[in-house]
Design a protein around this motif. Structure first.
Motif, PDB file in Angstrom:
ATOM      1  N   ARG A   1      12.424  -1.289  -7.242  1.00 54.39           N
ATOM      2  CA  ARG A   1      11.538  -1.685  -8.342  1.00 54.39           C
ATOM      3  C   ARG A   1      12.189  -2.691  -9.293  1.00 54.39           C
ATOM      4  O   ARG A   1      11.502  -3.478  -9.935  1.00 54.39           O
ATOM      5  CB  ARG A   1      11.106  -0.439  -9.125  1.00 54.39           C
ATOM      6  N   TRP A   2      13.525  -2.675  -9.377  1.00 55.08           N
ATOM      7  CA  TRP A   2      14.211  -3.557 -10.319  1.00 55.08           C
ATOM      8  C   TRP A   2      14.254  -4.995  -9.843  1.00 55.08           C
ATOM      9  O   TRP A   2      14.463  -5.926 -10.641  1.00 55.08           O
ATOM     10  CB  TRP A   2      15.641  -3.066 -10.527  1.00 55.08           C
ATOM     11  N   ALA A   3      14.072  -5.218  -8.538  1.00 52.85           N
ATOM     12  CA  ALA A   3      14.336  -6.538  -7.954  1.00 52.85           C
ATOM     13  C   ALA A   3      13.177  -7.510  -8.154  1.00 52.85           C
ATOM     14  O   ALA A   3      12.006  -7.121  -8.187  1.00 52.85           O
ATOM     15  CB  ALA A   3      14.623  -6.391  -6.464  1.00 52.85           C
ATOM     16  N   LYS A   4      13.538  -8.781  -8.272  1.00 48.00           N
ATOM     17  CA  LYS A   4      12.543  -9.850  -8.158  1.00 48.00           C
ATOM     18  C   LYS A   4      12.328 -10.152  -6.678  1.00 48.00           C
ATOM     19  O   LYS A   4      13.189  -9.886  -5.840  1.00 48.00           O
ATOM     20  CB  LYS A   4      13.025 -11.112  -8.869  1.00 48.00           C
ATOM     21  N   VAL A   5      11.183 -10.729  -6.371  1.00 49.56           N
ATOM     22  CA  VAL A   5      10.856 -11.022  -4.973  1.00 49.56           C
ATOM     23  C   VAL A   5      11.889 -11.983  -4.385  1.00 49.56           C
ATOM     24  O   VAL A   5      12.294 -11.833  -3.229  1.00 49.56           O
ATOM     25  CB  VAL A   5       9.429 -11.586  -4.858  1.00 49.56           C
ATOM     26  N   ARG A   6      12.338 -12.958  -5.143  1.00 52.14           N
ATOM     27  CA  ARG A   6      13.343 -13.889  -4.619  1.00 52.14           C
ATOM     28  C   ARG A   6      14.659 -13.159  -4.325  1.00 52.14           C
ATOM     29  O   ARG A   6      15.388 -13.534  -3.408  1.00 52.14           O
ATOM     30  CB  ARG A   6      13.555 -15.069  -5.578  1.00 52.14           C
ATOM     31  N   ASP A   7      14.957 -12.072  -5.072  1.00 53.54           N
ATOM     32  CA  ASP A   7      16.146 -11.277  -4.794  1.00 53.54           C
ATOM     33  C   ASP A   7      16.019 -10.580  -3.439  1.00 53.54           C
ATOM     34  O   ASP A   7      17.000 -10.468  -2.690  1.00 53.54           O
ATOM     35  CB  ASP A   7      16.363 -10.218  -5.873  1.00 53.54           C
ATOM     36  N   LEU A   8      14.817 -10.132  -3.126  1.00 54.84           N
ATOM     37  CA  LEU A   8      14.588  -9.449  -1.851  1.00 54.84           C
ATOM     38  C   LEU A   8      14.765 -10.417  -0.681  1.00 54.84           C
ATOM     39  O   LEU A   8      15.305 -10.054   0.359  1.00 54.84           O
ATOM     40  CB  LEU A   8      13.183  -8.849  -1.828  1.00 54.84           C
ATOM     41  N   ILE A   9      14.317 -11.647  -0.867  1.00 57.84           N
ATOM     42  CA  ILE A   9      14.501 -12.661   0.173  1.00 57.84           C
ATOM     43  C   ILE A   9      15.988 -12.930   0.386  1.00 57.84           C
ATOM     44  O   ILE A   9      16.461 -13.027   1.529  1.00 57.84           O
ATOM     45  CB  ILE A   9      13.748 -13.956  -0.203  1.00 57.84           C
ATOM     46  N   ARG A  10      16.736 -13.017  -0.696  1.00 61.35           N
ATOM     47  CA  ARG A  10      18.179 -13.243  -0.589  1.00 61.35           C
ATOM     48  C   ARG A  10      18.855 -12.048   0.090  1.00 61.35           C
ATOM     49  O   ARG A  10      19.738 -12.216   0.938  1.00 61.35           O
ATOM     50  CB  ARG A  10      18.761 -13.462  -1.987  1.00 61.35           C
ATOM     51  N   LEU A  11      18.418 -10.845  -0.254  1.00 58.00           N
ATOM     52  CA  LEU A  11      18.986  -9.638   0.341  1.00 58.00           C
ATOM     53  C   LEU A  11      18.701  -9.588   1.842  1.00 58.00           C
ATOM     54  O   LEU A  11      19.591  -9.292   2.645  1.00 58.00           O
ATOM     55  CB  LEU A  11      18.401  -8.406  -0.346  1.00 58.00           C
ATOM     56  N   MET A  12      17.463  -9.875   2.223  1.00 55.21           N
ATOM     57  CA  MET A  12      17.098  -9.863   3.636  1.00 55.21           C
ATOM     58  C   MET A  12      17.882 -10.904   4.425  1.00 55.21           C
ATOM     59  O   MET A  12      18.277 -10.675   5.568  1.00 55.21           O
ATOM     60  CB  MET A  12      15.599 -10.113   3.789  1.00 55.21           C
ATOM     61  N   SER A  13      18.145 -12.040   3.801  1.00 47.26           N
ATOM     62  CA  SER A  13      18.889 -13.104   4.480  1.00 47.26           C
ATOM     63  C   SER A  13      20.294 -12.647   4.834  1.00 47.26           C
ATOM     64  O   SER A  13      20.857 -13.055   5.862  1.00 47.26           O
ATOM     65  CB  SER A  13      18.958 -14.353   3.589  1.00 47.26           C
ATOM     66  N   GLY A  14      20.873 -11.780   3.988  1.00 42.11           N
ATOM     67  CA  GLY A  14      22.214 -11.298   4.254  1.00 42.11           C
ATOM     68  C   GLY A  14      22.267 -10.118   5.202  1.00 42.11           C
ATOM     69  O   GLY A  14      23.285  -9.881   5.852  1.00 42.11           O
ATOM     70  N   LEU A  15      21.152  -9.363   5.294  1.00 47.00           N
ATOM     71  CA  LEU A  15      21.136  -8.147   6.106  1.00 47.00           C
ATOM     72  C   LEU A  15      20.597  -8.351   7.511  1.00 47.00           C
ATOM     73  O   LEU A  15      21.027  -7.663   8.454  1.00 47.00           O
ATOM     74  CB  LEU A  15      20.290  -7.069   5.410  1.00 47.00           C
ATOM     75  N   GLN A  16      19.654  -9.267   7.660  1.00 46.88           N
ATOM     76  CA  GLN A  16      18.932  -9.393   8.927  1.00 46.88           C
ATOM     77  C   GLN A  16      19.144 -10.796   9.513  1.00 46.88           C
ATOM     78  O   GLN A  16      18.625 -11.777   8.983  1.00 46.88           O
ATOM     79  CB  GLN A  16      17.439  -9.112   8.682  1.00 46.88           C
ATOM     80  N   PRO A  17      19.916 -10.913  10.602  1.00 41.04           N
ATOM     81  CA  PRO A  17      20.240 -12.235  11.145  1.00 41.04           C
ATOM     82  C   PRO A  17      19.020 -12.995  11.669  1.00 41.04           C
ATOM     83  O   PRO A  17      19.068 -14.226  11.760  1.00 41.04           O
ATOM     84  CB  PRO A  17      21.223 -11.919  12.283  1.00 41.04           C
ATOM     85  N   ARG A  18      17.934 -12.280  11.983  1.00 41.82           N
ATOM     86  CA  ARG A  18      16.742 -12.951  12.506  1.00 41.82           C
ATOM     87  C   ARG A  18      15.707 -13.254  11.419  1.00 41.82           C
ATOM     88  O   ARG A  18      14.596 -13.676  11.716  1.00 41.82           O
ATOM     89  CB  ARG A  18      16.090 -12.082  13.598  1.00 41.82           C
ATOM     90  N   PHE A  19      16.076 -13.037  10.176  1.00 42.32           N
ATOM     91  CA  PHE A  19      15.155 -13.254   9.054  1.00 42.32           C
ATOM     92  C   PHE A  19      15.162 -14.712   8.631  1.00 42.32           C
ATOM     93  O   PHE A  19      16.220 -15.345   8.524  1.00 42.32           O
ATOM     94  CB  PHE A  19      15.564 -12.372   7.875  1.00 42.32           C
ATOM     95  N   SER A  20      13.963 -15.259   8.375  1.00 43.23           N
ATOM     96  CA  SER A  20      13.830 -16.645   7.921  1.00 43.23           C
ATOM     97  C   SER A  20      13.314 -16.659   6.484  1.00 43.23           C
ATOM     98  O   SER A  20      12.150 -16.331   6.232  1.00 43.23           O
ATOM     99  CB  SER A  20      12.851 -17.417   8.815  1.00 43.23           C
ATOM    100  N   PRO A  21      14.156 -17.039   5.508  1.00 42.78           N
ATOM    101  CA  PRO A  21      13.679 -17.103   4.126  1.00 42.78           C
ATOM    102  C   PRO A  21      12.559 -18.120   3.935  1.00 42.78           C
ATOM    103  O   PRO A  21      11.641 -17.902   3.138  1.00 42.78           O
ATOM    104  CB  PRO A  21      14.935 -17.487   3.329  1.00 42.78           C
TER     105      PRO A  21
END
Length: 294
Positions: free
Chosen positions: A93-113
């Motif tokens: 709940r604390w995160a901004k949507v752009r933070d989630l995109i940055r987080l996914m980019s670091g966790l999931q190698p197949r993720f496209s920001p």
């Protein structure tokens, strides 16, 4: 070209630690590529247990291959290759949507920001919005955008629109079909909103008390199951042929059959297309609770 099914399940059985009832009881099916499959069943039918088995979160007896991997042994590799939204999915709940995109980019190698930002433009969710300020429908839309931005061949959705209003549910499924399904990827959707997704599905898996009571394409379903609408005057004759279900239709009654009804009955009624809801009721209802009568 790889023509192997994305999922191959044979004789899957999952028993509770206490009691004799099985959450999954000798379940077998395949998921080919390019399909949108509805997983239907009442509460407690085994839907969530099956989905957790597919992603390696529950151990089952039998043979199970998902994207060519054994889910329990290769869970980490598998979760990098498929998309999964469980029924209790939450975003911080604390995160901004752009933070989630940055987080996914670091966790999931197949993720496209870039893809995630493109998908978010279809919604009313902004990159600087905090999750805690989003409505439930907007959170689900944001979650789908993040998951759909993963380059995967299989998406598993467990009650993804639970608690959303009808417009939010419609927007979710439009985005799913328009932006993720491409004829190669497959989606497995567990939902109670059967009537809302019927026109999206290519196939259906139906569970009842742990058993798979139906695994069929909608095309084959239309060929196999026949409903006859008829007057009350011929109700006894219809009932004598033991239909799967007797139910009301506009202007009268209908009887649902597995296969072609006897010829003498076809002359007494008019063919109507049974809905997926009608078929679901027919195959999963408890006979002692069936109060349908003419």
């Amino acid at each position: 070209m790889n023509t192997h099914p994305l999922v191959e399940a044979r004789n899957l059985t999952l028993r509770y630690r206490r009691g004799k009832r099985a959450a999954l009881d000798d379940v077998s099916f395949t998921v080919p590529k390019g399909r949108v499959i509805g997983l239907l069943g009442h509460n407690g039918a085994g839907k969530t247990s099956l989905m957790k088995a597919l992603v390696g979160l529950k151990s089952v007896e039998g043979e199970l291959s998902v994207l060519g991997r054994k889910p329990m042994r290769e869970r980490s590799q598998l979760l990098a290759e498929l998309s999964y939204i469980p029924d209790v999915a939450v975003l911080p709940r604390w995160a901004k949507v752009r933070d989630l995109i940055r987080l996914m980019s670091g966790l999931q190698p197949r993720f496209s920001p870039e893809r995630a930002r493109q998908l978010l433009r279809r919604t009313s969710v902004g990159l600087d919005d905090r999750v805690k300020h989003l409505s439930k429908g907007m959170v689900v839309q944001a979650h789908l955008a993040l998951v759909a931005a993963i380059d995967a061949r299989l998406m598993i959705l467990d009650e993804p629109t639970l608690g959303l209003d009808v417009l939010s549910r419609k927007s979710f499924y439009e985005m799913l079909i328009d932006e993720w399904c491409d004829g190669e990827r497959s989606v497995l959707i567990s939902t109670h909103q059967v009537e809302e997704i019927e026109n999206l599905l290519s196939d259906v898996l139906m569970l009842n008390e742990g058993k798979l009571v139906l695994s069929i394409s909608l095309e084959d379903m239309d060929r196999r199951f026949v409903a006859l609408s008829h007057d009350a005057a011929v109700a006894d004759q219809m009932a004598a042929a033991h239909p799967l279900l007797k139910y009301r239709v506009q202007g009268g009654s209908a009887s649902l059959f597995d296969g072609e009804p006897p010829e003498h009955l076809q002359a007494l009624g008019k063919r109507v297309r049974p809905s997926l809801v009608d078929l679901f009721v027919a195959l999963t209802r408890k006979p002692e609770l069936d109060r349908t009568h003419f």
